[in-house]
Scaffold this active site. Structure first.
Site, PDB file in Angstrom:
ATOM      1  N   ASP A 178     -23.535  24.733   8.494  1.00  0.00           N
ATOM      2  CA  ASP A 178     -22.245  25.283   8.835  1.00  0.00           C
ATOM      3  C   ASP A 178     -21.240  24.122   8.210  1.00  0.00           C
ATOM      4  O   ASP A 178     -22.115  24.189   6.716  1.00  0.00           O
ATOM      5  CB  ASP A 178     -22.942  23.506   9.991  1.00  0.00           C
ATOM      6  CG  ASP A 178     -21.964  23.045  11.239  1.00  0.00           C
ATOM      7  OD1 ASP A 178     -20.951  24.129  11.537  1.00  0.00           O
ATOM      8  OD2 ASP A 178     -22.353  22.166  11.605  1.00  0.00           O
TER       9      ASP A 178
ATOM     10  N   ARG B  77     -10.198  19.852  11.936  1.00  0.00           N
ATOM     11  CA  ARG B  77     -10.899  19.723  13.620  1.00  0.00           C
ATOM     12  C   ARG B  77      -9.688  19.739  15.058  1.00  0.00           C
ATOM     13  O   ARG B  77      -9.991  19.883  15.890  1.00  0.00           O
ATOM     14  CB  ARG B  77     -11.818  18.768  13.827  1.00  0.00           C
ATOM     15  CG  ARG B  77     -12.348  19.171  12.926  1.00  0.00           C
ATOM     16  CD  ARG B  77     -14.145  17.877  12.126  1.00  0.00           C
ATOM     17  NE  ARG B  77     -13.488  16.760  11.900  1.00  0.00           N
ATOM     18  CZ  ARG B  77     -14.826  15.943  11.326  1.00  0.00           C
ATOM     19  NH1 ARG B  77     -15.580  15.472  12.332  1.00  0.00           N
ATOM     20  NH2 ARG B  77     -14.221  14.896  10.865  1.00  0.00           N
ATOM     21  N   GLN B  78      -8.288  18.955  14.552  1.00  0.00           N
ATOM     22  CA  GLN B  78      -7.244  19.231  15.050  1.00  0.00           C
ATOM     23  C   GLN B  78      -6.844  19.937  15.293  1.00  0.00           C
ATOM     24  O   GLN B  78      -6.026  19.973  15.119  1.00  0.00           O
ATOM     25  CB  GLN B  78      -6.736  17.545  15.115  1.00  0.00           C
ATOM     26  CG  GLN B  78      -8.096  16.629  15.078  1.00  0.00           C
ATOM     27  CD  GLN B  78      -7.013  15.116  15.421  1.00  0.00           C
ATOM     28  OE1 GLN B  78      -5.315  15.101  16.216  1.00  0.00           O
ATOM     29  NE2 GLN B  78      -7.136  14.224  14.828  1.00  0.00           N
TER      30      GLN B  78
ATOM     31  N   ALA C 261     -23.935  13.326  11.263  1.00  0.00           N
ATOM     32  CA  ALA C 261     -25.538  13.937  10.844  1.00  0.00           C
ATOM     33  C   ALA C 261     -25.954  13.928  12.394  1.00  0.00           C
ATOM     34  O   ALA C 261     -27.132  14.328  12.354  1.00  0.00           O
ATOM     35  CB  ALA C 261     -25.979  13.473  10.380  1.00  0.00           C
ATOM     36  N   GLY C 262     -25.375  13.228  14.161  1.00  0.00           N
ATOM     37  CA  GLY C 262     -26.280  13.415  14.678  1.00  0.00           C
ATOM     38  C   GLY C 262     -26.749  15.111  15.436  1.00  0.00           C
ATOM     39  O   GLY C 262     -27.716  14.614  15.734  1.00  0.00           O
ATOM     40  N   THR C 263     -25.773  15.918  15.649  1.00  0.00           N
ATOM     41  CA  THR C 263     -25.927  17.288  15.742  1.00  0.00           C
ATOM     42  C   THR C 263     -26.747  17.539  15.099  1.00  0.00           C
ATOM     43  O   THR C 263     -27.805  18.232  15.058  1.00  0.00           O
ATOM     44  CB  THR C 263     -24.988  17.785  16.365  1.00  0.00           C
ATOM     45  OG1 THR C 263     -24.681  17.409  17.711  1.00  0.00           O
ATOM     46  CG2 THR C 263     -25.146  19.613  16.993  1.00  0.00           C
TER      47      THR C 263
ATOM     48  N   GLN D 131       0.769  -1.205   0.077  1.00  0.00           N
ATOM     49  CA  GLN D 131      -0.100   0.257  -0.088  1.00  0.00           C
ATOM     50  C   GLN D 131       0.612   1.148   0.257  1.00  0.00           C
ATOM     51  O   GLN D 131       0.412   2.247   0.514  1.00  0.00           O
ATOM     52  CB  GLN D 131      -0.841   0.100   1.341  1.00  0.00           C
ATOM     53  CG  GLN D 131      -2.035  -1.100   0.941  1.00  0.00           C
ATOM     54  CD  GLN D 131      -2.867  -1.277  -0.115  1.00  0.00           C
ATOM     55  OE1 GLN D 131      -3.661   0.059  -0.341  1.00  0.00           O
ATOM     56  NE2 GLN D 131      -2.841  -2.076  -0.723  1.00  0.00           N
TER      57      GLN D 131
ATOM     58  N   LYS E 241     -25.976  23.488  22.709  1.00  0.00           N
ATOM     59  CA  LYS E 241     -26.421  22.500  22.790  1.00  0.00           C
ATOM     60  C   LYS E 241     -25.346  21.955  24.497  1.00  0.00           C
ATOM     61  O   LYS E 241     -24.569  22.982  24.754  1.00  0.00           O
ATOM     62  CB  LYS E 241     -26.203  21.689  21.628  1.00  0.00           C
ATOM     63  CG  LYS E 241     -24.104  21.649  21.300  1.00  0.00           C
ATOM     64  CD  LYS E 241     -23.769  20.774  19.959  1.00  0.00           C
ATOM     65  CE  LYS E 241     -22.827  20.446  19.592  1.00  0.00           C
ATOM     66  NZ  LYS E 241     -22.433  19.989  18.667  1.00  0.00           N
TER      67      LYS E 241
END
Length: 340
Positions: A230, A105-106, A236-238, A47, A204
């Site tokens: 957003d 996001r980090q 997609a939970g939030t 790989q 939230k």
């Protein structure tokens, strides 16, 4: 200073459909054929990634089109290896066009003994030979400061605004733009200003990481079309819980505009069951099979926006001009503002 070298496009495997669309937009508006540079990207048995550039790129202004989406590590390594191949082939300048910037996001240490991976990725890109980055709706704006090279961060708000005007006309009195959390207020406020709509926030509270205990709507959405804005939709939970909360608060209808559709399982299933009428995403990430099969999900093209941004960078002209809705409107209507 105006550059005399014409831009050349090269694409990784993360989103070849978008890369081809960018090339088509440039061809139509520029008046000459723009093709993707011929490359061979393959993997050995273990790989390892191998890249071979078939066309001559010596002295060329190169733009690598590659989102670092799922599989994030493979696509990131492809981007790094392609940049190294171009640098060793004497390309004049290498710009990484990263519609979706993974690891954004980090962007900070949330607790002890954790990395700032976005900064590490920035270092890797510069070390590989990238001299400029073009991206779109970074999750955290401060990521631009992790680079010691120019970073152009495009915004999708004007694209979303054009789509809203096309769908609902110019009357936005009964539309309310909603941020699904406090952190996204600035993004939602920007779209609200563009369309002249009011703003609401879904606050939230979490009982544990990844677990939303309660949601509260701040603002009046009763009887209105609520438009959630957003940058990323992952599981997609939030988003779905926010949509259901808005409906419980009296919203007439809920639609969502999301820049990057990551859609990790079980996102598509949640969206199908939610109270949302429609979820609009861009093509910064290739939709997976489940997302394509979901009737509520619709994709907007970012190819005209990215094509014009590439040409502006090549010309040495303003990229921030593309934040203006009036500048983008003719681009999306098929006019020809691209020049050299």
């Amino acid at each position: 200073m105006k550059r005399t070298v014409e831009p050349k496009l090269i694409a990784g495997n993360s989103n070849r459909k978008l890369a081809a669309a960018i090339a088509r937009c440039m061809s139509m508006n520029w008046g000459k054929t723009v093709k993707l540079v011929e490359t061979r990207v393959e993997r050995f048995n273990d790989q390892e990634i191998f890249v071979e550039v078939h066309d001559n790129v010596r002295g060329e202004d190169m733009f690598i089109i590659q989102s670092t989406s799922n599989p994030a590590n493979d696509n990131l390594m492809e981007l790094l290896i392609m940049a190294d191949a171009l640098r060793r082939s004497s390309a004049q300048r290498i710009t990484a066009v990263i519609p979706y910037f993974g690891y954004a996001r980090q962007d900070r240490r949330t607790r002890a003994r954790t990395p700032i991976s976005a900064k590490l990725v920035a270092n890797l890109l510069v070390g590989a030979g990238v001299e400029r980055v073009l991206t779109m709706d970074l999750h955290a704006g401060q990521v631009q400061g992790f680079f010691d090279i120019p970073v152009d961060n495009l915004y999708c708000a004007p694209v979303f605004s054009l789509d809203l005007r096309k769908r609902f006309g110019a009357d936005f009195e009964d539309i309310c733009v909603v941020s699904p959390d406090v952190g996204g207020v600035e993004r939602a406020r920007e779209l609200a200003k563009r369309v002249g709509a009011e703003l609401a926030i879904v606050d939230k509270r979490r009982s544990a990481p990844g677990v939303v205990e309660d949601m509260t709507v701040i603002g009046d959405v009763a009887g209105r079309l609520a438009v959630i804005v957003d940058d990323i939709c992952d599981t997609a939970g939030t988003l779905c819980k926010a949509a259901d909360t808005l409906m419980e608060a009296g919203a007439r209808e809920v639609r969502s505009y999301i820049t990057h559709g990551v859609f990790s399982d079980p996102a598509a299933e949640r969206i199908s069951r939610s109270g949302m009428t429609e979820l609009v995403v861009t093509d910064s990430i290739v939709l997976n099979d489940a997302a394509r099969a979901c009737e509520k999900i619709r994709a907007l093209s970012t190819a005209p926006l990215l094509a014009q941004a590439i040409m502006n960078i090549a010309n040495g002209t303003s990229v921030s001009s593309l934040f203006d809705e009036e500048v983008l409107k003719p681009i999306y209507e098929g006019a020809a503002p691209i020049t050299l």
